[in-house]
Design a protein around this motif. Structure first.
Motif, PDB file in Angstrom:
ATOM      1  N   GLY A   1       0.790  -1.219   0.000  1.00 15.99           N
ATOM      2  CA  GLY A   1       0.000   0.000   0.000  1.00 15.99           C
ATOM      3  C   GLY A   1       0.826   1.274   0.000  1.00 15.99           C
ATOM      4  N   GLU A   2       2.148   1.141  -0.171  1.00 17.88           N
ATOM      5  CA  GLU A   2       2.996   2.328  -0.206  1.00 17.88           C
ATOM      6  C   GLU A   2       2.707   3.129  -1.467  1.00 17.88           C
ATOM      7  N   PHE A   3       2.604   4.413  -1.316  1.00 19.18           N
ATOM      8  CA  PHE A   3       2.202   5.352  -2.355  1.00 19.18           C
ATOM      9  C   PHE A   3       3.429   6.116  -2.822  1.00 19.18           C
ATOM     10  N   LYS A   4       3.727   6.059  -4.132  1.00 26.62           N
ATOM     11  CA  LYS A   4       4.889   6.758  -4.669  1.00 26.62           C
ATOM     12  C   LYS A   4       4.446   7.626  -5.852  1.00 26.62           C
ATOM     13  N   PRO A   5       4.309   8.957  -5.628  1.00 28.54           N
ATOM     14  CA  PRO A   5       3.933   9.850  -6.721  1.00 28.54           C
ATOM     15  C   PRO A   5       5.163  10.398  -7.436  1.00 28.54           C
ATOM     16  N   ASN A   6       5.012  10.678  -8.724  1.00 25.56           N
ATOM     17  CA  ASN A   6       6.092  11.258  -9.511  1.00 25.56           C
ATOM     18  C   ASN A   6       5.484  12.186 -10.558  1.00 25.56           C
ATOM     19  N   ILE A   7       6.027  13.392 -10.673  1.00 22.14           N
ATOM     20  CA  ILE A   7       5.553  14.355 -11.661  1.00 22.14           C
ATOM     21  C   ILE A   7       6.654  14.583 -12.680  1.00 22.14           C
ATOM     22  N   ASP A   8       6.279  14.545 -13.952  1.00 25.04           N
ATOM     23  CA  ASP A   8       7.211  14.732 -15.058  1.00 25.04           C
ATOM     24  C   ASP A   8       7.366  16.224 -15.343  1.00 25.04           C
ATOM     25  N   PHE A   9       8.562  16.762 -15.111  1.00 25.19           N
ATOM     26  CA  PHE A   9       8.853  18.178 -15.356  1.00 25.19           C
ATOM     27  C   PHE A   9       9.772  18.352 -16.573  1.00 25.19           C
ATOM     28  N   ASP A  10       9.677  17.469 -17.559  1.00 20.74           N
ATOM     29  CA  ASP A  10      10.575  17.520 -18.717  1.00 20.74           C
ATOM     30  C   ASP A  10      10.487  18.832 -19.495  1.00 20.74           C
ATOM     31  N   ASP A  11       9.341  19.485 -19.482  1.00 23.04           N
ATOM     32  CA  ASP A  11       9.160  20.725 -20.249  1.00 23.04           C
ATOM     33  C   ASP A  11       9.431  21.983 -19.427  1.00 23.04           C
ATOM     34  N   PHE A  12      10.117  21.837 -18.296  1.00 27.01           N
ATOM     35  CA  PHE A  12      10.394  23.001 -17.460  1.00 27.01           C
ATOM     36  C   PHE A  12      11.270  23.987 -18.236  1.00 27.01           C
ATOM     37  N   PRO A  13      10.969  25.279 -18.171  1.00 31.98           N
ATOM     38  CA  PRO A  13      11.725  26.273 -18.948  1.00 31.98           C
ATOM     39  C   PRO A  13      13.223  26.256 -18.622  1.00 31.98           C
ATOM     40  N   LYS A  14      14.010  26.450 -19.651  1.00 32.61           N
ATOM     41  CA  LYS A  14      15.472  26.481 -19.489  1.00 32.61           C
ATOM     42  C   LYS A  14      15.949  27.933 -19.483  1.00 32.61           C
ATOM     43  N   GLY A  15      17.163  28.135 -18.992  1.00 35.29           N
ATOM     44  CA  GLY A  15      17.794  29.451 -19.036  1.00 35.29           C
ATOM     45  C   GLY A  15      17.321  30.422 -17.969  1.00 35.29           C
ATOM     46  N   LEU A  16      16.644  29.931 -16.945  1.00 27.82           N
ATOM     47  CA  LEU A  16      16.184  30.804 -15.868  1.00 27.82           C
ATOM     48  C   LEU A  16      17.258  30.924 -14.790  1.00 27.82           C
ATOM     49  N   SER A  17      17.272  32.039 -14.096  1.00 29.41           N
ATOM     50  CA  SER A  17      18.151  32.179 -12.932  1.00 29.41           C
ATOM     51  C   SER A  17      17.607  31.270 -11.827  1.00 29.41           C
ATOM     52  N   ASP A  18      18.389  31.060 -10.781  1.00 29.19           N
ATOM     53  CA  ASP A  18      17.924  30.241  -9.656  1.00 29.19           C
ATOM     54  C   ASP A  18      16.617  30.799  -9.095  1.00 29.19           C
ATOM     55  N   ARG A  19      16.569  32.100  -8.918  1.00 27.96           N
ATOM     56  CA  ARG A  19      15.371  32.742  -8.364  1.00 27.96           C
ATOM     57  C   ARG A  19      14.171  32.538  -9.283  1.00 27.96           C
ATOM     58  N   GLU A  20      14.358  32.793 -10.576  1.00 23.45           N
ATOM     59  CA  GLU A  20      13.266  32.629 -11.540  1.00 23.45           C
ATOM     60  C   GLU A  20      12.790  31.172 -11.597  1.00 23.45           C
ATOM     61  N   ALA A  21      13.737  30.232 -11.567  1.00 20.60           N
ATOM     62  CA  ALA A  21      13.389  28.812 -11.621  1.00 20.60           C
ATOM     63  C   ALA A  21      12.598  28.393 -10.387  1.00 20.60           C
ATOM     64  N   MET A  22      13.023  28.851  -9.214  1.00 22.40           N
ATOM     65  CA  MET A  22      12.311  28.489  -7.985  1.00 22.40           C
ATOM     66  C   MET A  22      10.910  29.093  -7.955  1.00 22.40           C
ATOM     67  N   LEU A  23      10.776  30.324  -8.414  1.00 23.60           N
ATOM     68  CA  LEU A  23       9.448  30.944  -8.453  1.00 23.60           C
ATOM     69  C   LEU A  23       8.558  30.270  -9.492  1.00 23.60           C
ATOM     70  N   LYS A  24       9.112  29.864 -10.626  1.00 24.02           N
ATOM     71  CA  LYS A  24       8.342  29.129 -11.639  1.00 24.02           C
ATOM     72  C   LYS A  24       7.896  27.782 -11.084  1.00 24.02           C
ATOM     73  N   LEU A  25       8.813  27.090 -10.395  1.00 22.41           N
ATOM     74  CA  LEU A  25       8.472  25.810  -9.774  1.00 22.41           C
ATOM     75  C   LEU A  25       7.362  25.995  -8.747  1.00 22.41           C
ATOM     76  N   ALA A  26       7.452  27.024  -7.928  1.00 22.58           N
ATOM     77  CA  ALA A  26       6.419  27.293  -6.925  1.00 22.58           C
ATOM     78  C   ALA A  26       5.065  27.531  -7.600  1.00 22.58           C
ATOM     79  N   ASP A  27       5.069  28.281  -8.688  1.00 27.01           N
ATOM     80  CA  ASP A  27       3.839  28.535  -9.430  1.00 27.01           C
ATOM     81  C   ASP A  27       3.260  27.236  -9.980  1.00 27.01           C
ATOM     82  N   TRP A  28       4.087  26.407 -10.605  1.00 27.03           N
ATOM     83  CA  TRP A  28       3.619  25.148 -11.160  1.00 27.03           C
ATOM     84  C   TRP A  28       3.082  24.221 -10.066  1.00 27.03           C
ATOM     85  N   LEU A  29       3.794  24.115  -8.942  1.00 25.24           N
ATOM     86  CA  LEU A  29       3.335  23.248  -7.854  1.00 25.24           C
ATOM     87  C   LEU A  29       2.013  23.746  -7.276  1.00 25.24           C
ATOM     88  N   HIS A  30       1.862  25.053  -7.159  1.00 21.90           N
ATOM     89  CA  HIS A  30       0.598  25.619  -6.678  1.00 21.90           C
ATOM     90  C   HIS A  30      -0.542  25.272  -7.640  1.00 21.90           C
TER      91      HIS A  30
END
Length: 98
Positions: A56-85
């Protein structure tokens, strides 16, 4: 909205089971959902894979293959936060009311 899109339609948020496998011998399963969130200007569409083993162990996985490239660390983290929200909105809208 695309007429081919099927599944729970919560307006701008949808989750569709696109693949399911169950192994009765090993008692494990794999479900793949396509999650879609339509914002004012963009549509986010990602796959969520959920695997369960015979314990009954649950293992979720989300495919982020299309995540935008060329972002700064800050931009990438904020984009990730937006997508996760946005993904959390789809998940809650489709499973809380079932």
């Amino acid at each position: 909205m695309n007429n081919a899109w099927r599944g729970n339609n919560k307006g701008r948020h949808q989750a569709v089971l696109i693949e399911y496998h169950f192994n009765p011998k090993e008692k494990n399963s794999k479900s793949v959902y396509q999650l879609r969130h339509s914002g004012q200007k963009t549509v986010l569409e990602l796959n969520l894979t959920v695997e369960r083993n015979n314990y009954g162990e649950f293992k979720p996985n989300i495919d982020f293959d299309d995540f935008p490239k060329g972002l700064s660390d800050r931009e990438a983290m904020l984009k990730l936060a937006d997508w996760l929200h946005r993904l959390s909105v789809v998940i809650e809208d489709n499973w809380v009311t079932q």
